[in-house]
Scaffold this motif. Structure first.
Motif, PDB file in Angstrom:
ATOM      1  N   HIS A   1       0.851  -1.185   0.000  1.00 48.46           N
ATOM      2  CA  HIS A   1       0.000   0.000   0.000  1.00 48.46           C
ATOM      3  C   HIS A   1       0.890   1.239   0.000  1.00 48.46           C
ATOM      4  O   HIS A   1       1.956   1.241   0.621  1.00 48.46           O
ATOM      5  CB  HIS A   1      -0.894   0.002   1.241  1.00 48.46           C
ATOM      6  CG  HIS A   1      -1.965   1.041   1.196  1.00 48.46           C
ATOM      7  ND1 HIS A   1      -1.745   2.352   1.545  1.00 48.46           N
ATOM      8  CD2 HIS A   1      -3.263   0.963   0.819  1.00 48.46           C
ATOM      9  CE1 HIS A   1      -2.864   3.046   1.395  1.00 48.46           C
ATOM     10  NE2 HIS A   1      -3.802   2.232   0.962  1.00 48.46           N
ATOM     11  N   PRO A   2       0.479   2.312  -0.696  1.00 47.42           N
ATOM     12  CA  PRO A   2       1.316   3.523  -0.734  1.00 47.42           C
ATOM     13  C   PRO A   2       1.700   4.040   0.646  1.00 47.42           C
ATOM     14  O   PRO A   2       2.797   4.566   0.844  1.00 47.42           O
ATOM     15  CB  PRO A   2       0.422   4.532  -1.470  1.00 47.42           C
ATOM     16  CG  PRO A   2      -0.464   3.700  -2.330  1.00 47.42           C
ATOM     17  CD  PRO A   2      -0.716   2.435  -1.569  1.00 47.42           C
ATOM     18  N   LYS A   3       0.814   3.892   1.638  1.00 50.01           N
ATOM     19  CA  LYS A   3       1.112   4.371   2.990  1.00 50.01           C
ATOM     20  C   LYS A   3       2.341   3.679   3.577  1.00 50.01           C
ATOM     21  O   LYS A   3       3.068   4.255   4.377  1.00 50.01           O
ATOM     22  CB  LYS A   3      -0.090   4.132   3.907  1.00 50.01           C
ATOM     23  CG  LYS A   3      -1.260   5.066   3.707  1.00 50.01           C
ATOM     24  CD  LYS A   3      -2.336   4.754   4.728  1.00 50.01           C
ATOM     25  CE  LYS A   3      -3.532   5.689   4.594  1.00 50.01           C
ATOM     26  NZ  LYS A   3      -4.581   5.350   5.594  1.00 50.01           N
ATOM     27  N   THR A   4       2.546   2.420   3.199  1.00 46.67           N
ATOM     28  CA  THR A   4       3.645   1.646   3.772  1.00 46.67           C
ATOM     29  C   THR A   4       4.997   2.239   3.427  1.00 46.67           C
ATOM     30  O   THR A   4       5.958   2.134   4.202  1.00 46.67           O
ATOM     31  CB  THR A   4       3.579   0.192   3.255  1.00 46.67           C
ATOM     32  OG1 THR A   4       2.292  -0.340   3.572  1.00 46.67           O
ATOM     33  CG2 THR A   4       4.653  -0.674   3.863  1.00 46.67           C
ATOM     34  N   ILE A   5       5.095   2.851   2.285  1.00 42.18           N
ATOM     35  CA  ILE A   5       6.381   3.268   1.752  1.00 42.18           C
ATOM     36  C   ILE A   5       6.898   4.547   2.396  1.00 42.18           C
ATOM     37  O   ILE A   5       8.097   4.702   2.651  1.00 42.18           O
ATOM     38  CB  ILE A   5       6.272   3.446   0.223  1.00 42.18           C
ATOM     39  CG1 ILE A   5       5.828   2.120  -0.412  1.00 42.18           C
ATOM     40  CG2 ILE A   5       7.581   3.909  -0.379  1.00 42.18           C
ATOM     41  CD1 ILE A   5       5.255   2.269  -1.780  1.00 42.18           C
ATOM     42  N   ARG A   6       5.992   5.462   2.708  1.00 39.45           N
ATOM     43  CA  ARG A   6       6.415   6.790   3.160  1.00 39.45           C
ATOM     44  C   ARG A   6       7.279   6.770   4.422  1.00 39.45           C
ATOM     45  O   ARG A   6       8.347   7.402   4.437  1.00 39.45           O
ATOM     46  CB  ARG A   6       5.180   7.671   3.376  1.00 39.45           C
ATOM     47  CG  ARG A   6       5.539   9.083   3.822  1.00 39.45           C
ATOM     48  CD  ARG A   6       4.324   9.962   4.007  1.00 39.45           C
ATOM     49  NE  ARG A   6       4.682  11.238   4.599  1.00 39.45           N
ATOM     50  CZ  ARG A   6       3.806  12.160   4.961  1.00 39.45           C
ATOM     51  NH1 ARG A   6       2.519  11.940   4.780  1.00 39.45           N
ATOM     52  NH2 ARG A   6       4.204  13.289   5.498  1.00 39.45           N
ATOM     53  N   PRO A   7       6.879   6.073   5.508  1.00 43.07           N
ATOM     54  CA  PRO A   7       7.739   6.105   6.708  1.00 43.07           C
ATOM     55  C   PRO A   7       9.134   5.560   6.452  1.00 43.07           C
ATOM     56  O   PRO A   7      10.123   6.061   7.016  1.00 43.07           O
ATOM     57  CB  PRO A   7       6.985   5.205   7.705  1.00 43.07           C
ATOM     58  CG  PRO A   7       5.589   5.146   7.204  1.00 43.07           C
ATOM     59  CD  PRO A   7       5.672   5.265   5.721  1.00 43.07           C
ATOM     60  N   VAL A   8       9.235   4.540   5.588  1.00 37.89           N
ATOM     61  CA  VAL A   8      10.522   3.923   5.292  1.00 37.89           C
ATOM     62  C   VAL A   8      11.410   4.890   4.516  1.00 37.89           C
ATOM     63  O   VAL A   8      12.609   5.028   4.793  1.00 37.89           O
ATOM     64  CB  VAL A   8      10.317   2.619   4.505  1.00 37.89           C
ATOM     65  CG1 VAL A   8      11.646   1.990   4.134  1.00 37.89           C
ATOM     66  CG2 VAL A   8       9.501   1.634   5.327  1.00 37.89           C
ATOM     67  N   ILE A   9      10.825   5.563   3.537  1.00 36.42           N
ATOM     68  CA  ILE A   9      11.582   6.543   2.754  1.00 36.42           C
ATOM     69  C   ILE A   9      12.102   7.658   3.660  1.00 36.42           C
ATOM     70  O   ILE A   9      13.278   8.032   3.611  1.00 36.42           O
ATOM     71  CB  ILE A   9      10.699   7.148   1.638  1.00 36.42           C
ATOM     72  CG1 ILE A   9      10.336   6.088   0.601  1.00 36.42           C
ATOM     73  CG2 ILE A   9      11.405   8.316   0.965  1.00 36.42           C
ATOM     74  CD1 ILE A   9       9.363   6.580  -0.456  1.00 36.42           C
ATOM     75  N   GLU A  10      11.220   8.187   4.499  1.00 38.77           N
ATOM     76  CA  GLU A  10      11.596   9.320   5.340  1.00 38.77           C
ATOM     77  C   GLU A  10      12.651   8.932   6.379  1.00 38.77           C
ATOM     78  O   GLU A  10      13.464   9.764   6.779  1.00 38.77           O
ATOM     79  CB  GLU A  10      10.350   9.895   6.013  1.00 38.77           C
ATOM     80  CG  GLU A  10       9.395  10.547   5.015  1.00 38.77           C
ATOM     81  CD  GLU A  10       8.161  11.135   5.661  1.00 38.77           C
ATOM     82  OE1 GLU A  10       7.931  10.868   6.860  1.00 38.77           O
ATOM     83  OE2 GLU A  10       7.418  11.858   4.972  1.00 38.77           O
ATOM     84  N   ALA A  11      12.643   7.658   6.793  1.00 36.28           N
ATOM     85  CA  ALA A  11      13.637   7.197   7.765  1.00 36.28           C
ATOM     86  C   ALA A  11      14.942   6.789   7.095  1.00 36.28           C
ATOM     87  O   ALA A  11      15.955   6.582   7.777  1.00 36.28           O
ATOM     88  CB  ALA A  11      13.087   6.025   8.565  1.00 36.28           C
ATOM     89  N   GLY A  12      14.933   6.661   5.760  1.00 37.23           N
ATOM     90  CA  GLY A  12      16.138   6.294   5.029  1.00 37.23           C
ATOM     91  C   GLY A  12      16.593   4.869   5.283  1.00 37.23           C
ATOM     92  O   GLY A  12      17.792   4.578   5.266  1.00 37.23           O
ATOM     93  N   ILE A  13      15.631   3.961   5.504  1.00 37.85           N
ATOM     94  CA  ILE A  13      15.983   2.563   5.753  1.00 37.85           C
ATOM     95  C   ILE A  13      15.494   1.679   4.613  1.00 37.85           C
ATOM     96  O   ILE A  13      14.725   2.115   3.750  1.00 37.85           O
ATOM     97  CB  ILE A  13      15.414   2.061   7.102  1.00 37.85           C
ATOM     98  CG1 ILE A  13      13.880   2.131   7.098  1.00 37.85           C
ATOM     99  CG2 ILE A  13      15.975   2.876   8.248  1.00 37.85           C
ATOM    100  CD1 ILE A  13      13.248   1.595   8.370  1.00 37.85           C
ATOM    101  N   GLY A  14      15.932   0.426   4.593  1.00 38.89           N
ATOM    102  CA  GLY A  14      15.599  -0.483   3.504  1.00 38.89           C
ATOM    103  C   GLY A  14      14.235  -1.129   3.666  1.00 38.89           C
ATOM    104  O   GLY A  14      13.655  -1.164   4.747  1.00 38.89           O
ATOM    105  N   LEU A  15      13.737  -1.666   2.569  1.00 37.82           N
ATOM    106  CA  LEU A  15      12.459  -2.377   2.559  1.00 37.82           C
ATOM    107  C   LEU A  15      12.576  -3.548   1.596  1.00 37.82           C
ATOM    108  O   LEU A  15      13.126  -3.411   0.503  1.00 37.82           O
ATOM    109  CB  LEU A  15      11.329  -1.443   2.124  1.00 37.82           C
ATOM    110  CG  LEU A  15       9.909  -2.004   2.102  1.00 37.82           C
ATOM    111  CD1 LEU A  15       9.440  -2.336   3.507  1.00 37.82           C
ATOM    112  CD2 LEU A  15       8.947  -0.986   1.470  1.00 37.82           C
ATOM    113  N   ARG A  16      12.072  -4.698   2.017  1.00 34.52           N
ATOM    114  CA  ARG A  16      12.121  -5.891   1.170  1.00 34.52           C
ATOM    115  C   ARG A  16      10.771  -6.593   1.231  1.00 34.52           C
ATOM    116  O   ARG A  16      10.148  -6.678   2.296  1.00 34.52           O
ATOM    117  CB  ARG A  16      13.240  -6.831   1.630  1.00 34.52           C
ATOM    118  CG  ARG A  16      13.497  -8.000   0.680  1.00 34.52           C
ATOM    119  CD  ARG A  16      14.634  -8.879   1.196  1.00 34.52           C
ATOM    120  NE  ARG A  16      15.923  -8.233   1.128  1.00 34.52           N
ATOM    121  CZ  ARG A  16      16.710  -8.257   0.047  1.00 34.52           C
ATOM    122  NH1 ARG A  16      16.317  -8.906  -1.044  1.00 34.52           N
ATOM    123  NH2 ARG A  16      17.878  -7.657   0.064  1.00 34.52           N
TER     124      ARG A  16
END
Length: 342
Positions: free
Chosen positions: A139-154
Protein backbone atom coordinates in the motif's frame (compact mmCIF):
# COMPACT_ATOMS: atom_id res chain seq x y z
CA UNK A 1 0.06 -12.43 18.35
CA UNK A 2 -0.49 -14.57 21.44
CA UNK A 3 -0.33 -17.76 19.39
CA UNK A 4 2.75 -16.60 17.50
CA UNK A 5 4.53 -15.53 20.68
CA UNK A 6 3.72 -18.93 22.25
CA UNK A 7 5.06 -20.72 19.15
CA UNK A 8 8.30 -18.73 19.33
CA UNK A 9 8.66 -19.50 23.04
CA UNK A 10 8.12 -23.19 22.26
CA UNK A 11 11.03 -23.02 19.81
CA UNK A 12 13.29 -21.51 22.45
CA UNK A 13 13.01 -17.91 21.21
CA UNK A 14 12.02 -15.50 24.01
CA UNK A 15 9.01 -13.48 22.82
CA UNK A 16 6.53 -11.05 24.29
CA UNK A 17 3.16 -9.84 23.07
CA UNK A 18 2.86 -6.06 22.59
CA UNK A 19 -0.45 -4.42 21.71
CA UNK A 20 -0.04 -1.81 18.97
CA UNK A 21 -2.60 0.35 20.77
CA UNK A 22 0.23 1.28 23.15
CA UNK A 23 2.60 2.13 20.28
CA UNK A 24 0.70 3.55 17.28
CA UNK A 25 -0.93 6.80 18.40
CA UNK A 26 -3.45 8.14 15.87
CA UNK A 27 -6.18 10.68 15.30
CA UNK A 28 -9.85 9.66 15.56
CA UNK A 29 -10.47 9.18 11.84
CA UNK A 30 -11.81 5.67 12.33
CA UNK A 31 -11.21 2.99 9.65
CA UNK A 32 -8.42 5.09 8.17
CA UNK A 33 -6.64 6.65 11.14
CA UNK A 34 -3.62 8.90 10.64
CA UNK A 35 -0.66 8.30 12.98
CA UNK A 36 0.72 11.06 15.18
CA UNK A 37 4.36 10.52 14.24
CA UNK A 38 6.01 12.27 17.20
CA UNK A 39 3.82 10.47 19.76
CA UNK A 40 4.20 7.14 17.96
CA UNK A 41 7.98 7.44 17.73
CA UNK A 42 8.23 8.26 21.44
CA UNK A 43 6.00 5.31 22.40
CA UNK A 44 7.88 2.85 20.18
CA UNK A 45 11.29 3.91 21.48
CA UNK A 46 10.09 3.63 25.08
CA UNK A 47 8.73 0.08 24.71
CA UNK A 48 10.55 -1.90 22.00
CA UNK A 49 14.31 -1.18 22.39
CA UNK A 50 14.42 -2.39 26.05
CA UNK A 51 12.82 -5.69 24.97
CA UNK A 52 15.20 -6.11 22.03
CA UNK A 53 18.23 -5.29 24.16
CA UNK A 54 17.11 -8.03 26.59
CA UNK A 55 17.02 -10.56 23.75
CA UNK A 56 13.20 -10.66 23.65
CA UNK A 57 11.37 -10.61 20.32
CA UNK A 58 8.34 -8.25 20.47
CA UNK A 59 5.31 -9.67 18.63
CA UNK A 60 3.15 -6.65 17.82
CA UNK A 61 -0.44 -6.52 16.59
CA UNK A 62 -0.85 -4.98 13.14
CA UNK A 63 -3.59 -2.86 11.59
CA UNK A 64 -4.71 -1.16 14.80
CA UNK A 65 -3.71 1.85 16.85
CA UNK A 66 -5.36 4.08 19.44
CA UNK A 67 -6.11 7.73 20.04
CA UNK A 68 -4.38 9.64 22.87
CA UNK A 69 -7.47 8.80 24.93
CA UNK A 70 -6.90 5.06 24.35
CA UNK A 71 -9.80 4.48 21.96
CA UNK A 72 -8.92 1.75 19.44
CA UNK A 73 -8.62 2.82 15.79
CA UNK A 74 -7.78 1.00 12.57
CA UNK A 75 -5.30 2.09 9.90
CA UNK A 76 -7.31 0.99 6.86
CA UNK A 77 -6.34 -1.26 3.97
CA UNK A 78 -2.72 -2.37 4.14
CA UNK A 79 -2.71 -1.42 7.82
CA UNK A 80 -0.55 -4.31 8.99
CA UNK A 81 2.22 -3.51 6.49
CA UNK A 82 1.83 0.13 7.48
CA UNK A 83 2.31 -0.84 11.13
CA UNK A 84 5.56 -2.63 10.27
CA UNK A 85 6.82 0.40 8.36
CA UNK A 86 5.96 2.75 11.24
CA UNK A 87 7.69 0.54 13.79
CA UNK A 88 10.75 0.07 11.57
CA UNK A 89 11.04 3.79 10.94
CA UNK A 90 10.54 4.72 14.60
CA UNK A 91 13.22 2.41 16.02
CA UNK A 92 14.87 2.87 13.42
CA UNK A 93 15.49 -0.63 12.04
CA UNK A 94 18.09 -1.40 9.38
CA UNK A 95 15.43 -2.86 7.10
CA UNK A 96 11.72 -3.66 7.07
CA UNK A 97 10.62 -7.01 5.62
CA UNK A 98 7.05 -7.38 4.37
CA UNK A 99 5.95 -11.02 4.13
CA UNK A 100 3.16 -11.66 1.63
CA UNK A 101 1.92 -14.52 -0.59
CA UNK A 102 3.96 -13.85 -3.74
CA UNK A 103 7.70 -13.77 -4.49
CA UNK A 104 8.02 -10.01 -4.17
CA UNK A 105 6.73 -7.36 -6.58
CA UNK A 106 5.79 -8.87 -9.95
CA UNK A 107 6.17 -7.50 -13.47
CA UNK A 108 2.41 -7.99 -13.89
CA UNK A 109 -0.49 -9.74 -12.21
CA UNK A 110 0.37 -13.46 -12.65
CA UNK A 111 -3.34 -14.23 -12.93
CA UNK A 112 -3.38 -12.22 -16.15
CA UNK A 113 0.19 -12.86 -17.35
CA UNK A 114 1.36 -16.39 -16.44
CA UNK A 115 4.96 -15.55 -17.42
CA UNK A 116 5.12 -12.56 -15.03
CA UNK A 117 8.33 -12.56 -13.02
CA UNK A 118 9.65 -11.14 -9.77
CA UNK A 119 11.41 -7.79 -10.05
CA UNK A 120 14.71 -8.06 -8.21
CA UNK A 121 15.10 -4.37 -7.38
CA UNK A 122 12.87 -1.29 -7.50
CA UNK A 123 13.35 2.31 -6.48
CA UNK A 124 10.98 3.80 -3.93
CA UNK A 125 9.60 6.04 -6.65
CA UNK A 126 8.80 3.02 -8.84
CA UNK A 127 7.16 1.02 -6.08
CA UNK A 128 5.13 4.04 -4.97
CA UNK A 129 3.75 4.34 -8.50
CA UNK A 130 3.04 0.60 -8.61
CA UNK A 131 1.31 0.60 -5.24
CA UNK A 132 -0.88 3.51 -6.29
CA UNK A 133 -1.52 2.02 -9.73
CA UNK A 134 -3.08 -1.21 -8.53
CA UNK A 135 -0.28 -3.53 -7.39
CA UNK A 136 -1.68 -5.19 -4.26
CA UNK A 137 1.67 -6.18 -2.75
CA UNK A 138 2.26 -2.84 -1.01
CA UNK A 139 0.00 0.00 0.00
CA UNK A 140 1.32 3.52 -0.73
CA UNK A 141 1.11 4.37 2.99
CA UNK A 142 3.64 1.65 3.77
CA UNK A 143 6.38 3.27 1.75
CA UNK A 144 6.42 6.79 3.16
CA UNK A 145 7.74 6.11 6.71
CA UNK A 146 10.52 3.92 5.29
CA UNK A 147 11.58 6.54 2.75
CA UNK A 148 11.60 9.32 5.34
CA UNK A 149 13.64 7.20 7.77
CA UNK A 150 16.14 6.29 5.03
CA UNK A 151 15.98 2.56 5.75
CA UNK A 152 15.60 -0.48 3.50
CA UNK A 153 12.46 -2.38 2.56
CA UNK A 154 12.12 -5.89 1.17
CA UNK A 155 9.04 -7.83 0.00
CA UNK A 156 9.20 -11.61 0.58
CA UNK A 157 6.97 -14.68 0.23
CA UNK A 158 5.78 -16.44 3.39
CA UNK A 159 5.29 -19.65 1.42
CA UNK A 160 8.68 -19.50 -0.30
CA UNK A 161 11.03 -18.06 2.34
CA UNK A 162 14.25 -18.92 0.47
CA UNK A 163 13.32 -16.62 -2.44
CA UNK A 164 15.17 -13.27 -2.23
CA UNK A 165 12.01 -11.34 -3.14
CA UNK A 166 12.16 -7.68 -4.17
CA UNK A 167 14.53 -5.19 -2.62
CA UNK A 168 13.57 -1.53 -2.59
CA UNK A 169 16.24 1.15 -2.85
CA UNK A 170 16.19 4.95 -2.65
CA UNK A 171 17.78 5.75 -6.02
CA UNK A 172 19.60 4.10 -8.92
CA UNK A 173 21.80 5.85 -11.49
CA UNK A 174 20.20 5.81 -14.98
CA UNK A 175 22.91 3.52 -16.35
CA UNK A 176 22.06 0.91 -13.68
CA UNK A 177 18.47 0.44 -14.76
CA UNK A 178 18.25 -3.10 -16.13
CA UNK A 179 15.08 -2.33 -18.04
CA UNK A 180 13.15 0.75 -19.12
CA UNK A 181 9.72 -0.53 -18.06
CA UNK A 182 9.59 -2.73 -14.95
CA UNK A 183 5.91 -3.56 -14.56
CA UNK A 184 2.41 -3.24 -16.00
CA UNK A 185 -0.54 -2.85 -13.62
CA UNK A 186 -4.28 -2.44 -13.94
CA UNK A 187 -6.89 -0.79 -11.70
CA UNK A 188 -10.29 -2.30 -12.42
CA UNK A 189 -13.75 -1.14 -11.45
CA UNK A 190 -13.37 2.49 -12.54
CA UNK A 191 -15.52 4.96 -14.48
CA UNK A 192 -14.41 8.06 -16.32
CA UNK A 193 -16.47 11.13 -15.41
CA UNK A 194 -16.31 13.95 -17.94
CA UNK A 195 -17.26 17.60 -17.52
CA UNK A 196 -17.52 19.23 -20.92
CA UNK A 197 -18.77 22.45 -22.46
CA UNK A 198 -17.72 25.15 -24.89
CA UNK A 199 -18.33 27.77 -22.18
CA UNK A 200 -15.47 26.32 -20.09
CA UNK A 201 -12.86 27.72 -22.48
CA UNK A 202 -10.68 30.25 -20.69
CA UNK A 203 -12.88 30.40 -17.58
CA UNK A 204 -10.72 30.29 -14.43
CA UNK A 205 -11.65 28.07 -11.50
CA UNK A 206 -13.54 25.33 -13.34
CA UNK A 207 -11.05 22.62 -12.42
CA UNK A 208 -10.82 23.81 -8.81
CA UNK A 209 -14.59 23.79 -8.42
CA UNK A 210 -14.81 20.35 -10.03
CA UNK A 211 -12.24 18.86 -7.66
CA UNK A 212 -13.85 20.56 -4.65
CA UNK A 213 -17.22 19.05 -5.59
CA UNK A 214 -15.65 15.59 -5.86
CA UNK A 215 -13.82 16.05 -2.56
CA UNK A 216 -17.15 16.83 -0.86
CA UNK A 217 -18.27 13.27 -1.66
CA UNK A 218 -15.16 11.73 -0.07
CA UNK A 219 -14.16 10.13 -3.37
CA UNK A 220 -10.54 9.51 -4.35
CA UNK A 221 -9.48 10.57 -7.86
CA UNK A 222 -7.24 8.02 -9.59
CA UNK A 223 -6.48 9.89 -12.83
CA UNK A 224 -7.02 13.32 -14.37
CA UNK A 225 -6.86 14.24 -18.05
CA UNK A 226 -7.66 17.61 -19.63
CA UNK A 227 -7.48 18.67 -23.25
CA UNK A 228 -5.48 21.81 -24.03
CA UNK A 229 -8.66 23.36 -25.43
CA UNK A 230 -10.02 23.37 -21.85
CA UNK A 231 -13.41 22.20 -23.14
CA UNK A 232 -13.39 18.95 -21.18
CA UNK A 233 -12.00 17.54 -17.93
CA UNK A 234 -11.92 13.76 -17.42
CA UNK A 235 -11.63 12.25 -13.95
CA UNK A 236 -11.34 8.55 -13.15
CA UNK A 237 -13.21 7.49 -10.00
CA UNK A 238 -14.38 4.16 -8.56
CA UNK A 239 -17.42 2.90 -10.47
CA UNK A 240 -19.60 2.77 -7.36
CA UNK A 241 -18.90 6.46 -6.68
CA UNK A 242 -19.66 7.77 -10.19
CA UNK A 243 -23.32 8.65 -9.61
CA UNK A 244 -22.72 10.69 -6.47
CA UNK A 245 -19.72 12.40 -8.09
CA UNK A 246 -21.86 13.42 -11.08
CA UNK A 247 -24.61 14.68 -8.76
CA UNK A 248 -22.11 16.77 -6.78
CA UNK A 249 -20.60 18.30 -9.93
CA UNK A 250 -24.04 19.06 -11.38
CA UNK A 251 -25.03 20.75 -8.13
CA UNK A 252 -21.82 22.84 -8.13
CA UNK A 253 -22.29 23.94 -11.76
CA UNK A 254 -26.08 24.28 -11.73
CA UNK A 255 -26.04 27.84 -13.14
CA UNK A 256 -23.45 27.00 -15.81
CA UNK A 257 -25.47 23.98 -16.93
CA UNK A 258 -28.65 26.06 -17.08
CA UNK A 259 -26.79 28.73 -19.07
CA UNK A 260 -25.33 26.10 -21.48
CA UNK A 261 -21.74 27.03 -20.55
CA UNK A 262 -21.38 23.38 -19.50
CA UNK A 263 -23.10 20.99 -21.89
CA UNK A 264 -23.14 17.87 -19.76
CA UNK A 265 -21.56 15.85 -16.96
CA UNK A 266 -21.50 12.15 -17.73
CA UNK A 267 -19.74 8.87 -17.03
CA UNK A 268 -18.48 6.09 -19.28
CA UNK A 269 -19.25 2.43 -18.79
CA UNK A 270 -16.79 0.62 -16.54
CA UNK A 271 -13.17 1.15 -17.58
CA UNK A 272 -9.70 0.09 -16.42
CA UNK A 273 -6.61 2.21 -15.76
CA UNK A 274 -3.48 0.51 -17.09
CA UNK A 275 -0.10 1.86 -15.98
CA UNK A 276 3.42 1.10 -17.19
CA UNK A 277 6.10 1.89 -14.61
CA UNK A 278 9.86 2.18 -14.85
CA UNK A 279 12.52 4.62 -13.66
CA UNK A 280 14.39 4.13 -16.95
CA UNK A 281 11.56 5.87 -18.81
CA UNK A 282 12.86 9.22 -17.55
CA UNK A 283 15.97 9.06 -19.73
CA UNK A 284 14.71 7.03 -22.68
CA UNK A 285 12.90 8.66 -25.63
CA UNK A 286 10.15 6.87 -27.49
CA UNK A 287 8.69 4.78 -24.66
CA UNK A 288 5.18 6.23 -25.01
CA UNK A 289 5.31 5.63 -28.76
CA UNK A 290 6.27 2.00 -28.27
CA UNK A 291 3.50 1.49 -25.69
CA UNK A 292 0.75 2.96 -27.83
CA UNK A 293 2.02 1.29 -31.02
CA UNK A 294 1.77 -2.06 -29.25
CA UNK A 295 -1.81 -1.31 -28.23
CA UNK A 296 -2.65 -0.06 -31.72
CA UNK A 297 -1.41 -3.28 -33.32
CA UNK A 298 -3.92 -5.15 -31.15
CA UNK A 299 -6.67 -2.66 -32.10
CA UNK A 300 -7.07 -1.58 -28.48
CA UNK A 301 -8.52 1.92 -28.20
CA UNK A 302 -7.12 4.35 -25.61
CA UNK A 303 -9.83 6.55 -24.07
CA UNK A 304 -7.66 8.92 -22.01
CA UNK A 305 -3.96 9.37 -21.16
CA UNK A 306 -2.08 10.90 -18.22
CA UNK A 307 1.62 11.12 -17.46
CA UNK A 308 3.08 12.62 -14.29
CA UNK A 309 5.96 15.06 -14.29
CA UNK A 310 8.18 12.40 -12.67
CA UNK A 311 8.10 10.48 -16.00
CA UNK A 312 8.25 7.22 -14.05
CA UNK A 313 4.84 6.08 -15.26
CA UNK A 314 2.33 6.44 -18.06
CA UNK A 315 -1.35 5.84 -17.27
CA UNK A 316 -4.12 5.34 -19.78
CA UNK A 317 -7.78 4.39 -19.67
CA UNK A 318 -9.18 1.46 -21.66
CA UNK A 319 -12.47 -0.37 -21.92
CA UNK A 320 -12.77 -2.98 -19.18
CA UNK A 321 -13.00 -5.82 -21.72
CA UNK A 322 -9.55 -4.89 -23.12
CA UNK A 323 -7.73 -5.37 -19.79
CA UNK A 324 -6.20 -8.80 -20.32
CA UNK A 325 -5.22 -8.20 -23.94
CA UNK A 326 -3.59 -4.86 -23.09
CA UNK A 327 -1.62 -6.07 -20.07
CA UNK A 328 -0.41 -9.21 -21.87
CA UNK A 329 0.56 -7.27 -24.98
CA UNK A 330 2.54 -4.65 -23.05
CA UNK A 331 4.24 -7.23 -20.86
CA UNK A 332 5.32 -9.18 -23.94
CA UNK A 333 6.45 -6.23 -26.05
CA UNK A 334 7.72 -3.63 -23.58
CA UNK A 335 9.31 -5.58 -20.69
CA UNK A 336 12.57 -7.44 -21.48
CA UNK A 337 12.21 -11.19 -21.14
CA UNK A 338 15.81 -11.70 -20.04
CA UNK A 339 14.79 -10.45 -16.56
CA UNK A 340 12.78 -13.62 -15.93
CA UNK A 341 14.11 -15.46 -12.88
CA UNK A 342 14.06 -19.20 -12.30
Amino acid sequence: VRLLAAALQEQGCPAQVVEATSLIITDDHYQSAYPDWAATQAAVRAVLPPLLQSGIVPVVTGFIGATRQGVVTTLGRGGSDYTAALLGAALPADEVWIWTDVDGVMSADPRIVPEAHTIEELTFREVAELAYAGAKVLHPKTIRPVIEAGIGLRVLNTFNPTHPGTRLVAEKPPENHSSIVKSVTAIRGMKLVTVEGRGMLGVPGVAARTFAAIASTGTNISLISQASSEQAICIAVPADAAERVIAAIQDEFYREIQGKDIDRVWATDEVVIVTVVGEGMRSTPGVAGKVFSALGEQRINVIAIAQGSSEVSICFVLRAEDTQAAVRTLHRQVIPHQEVQA
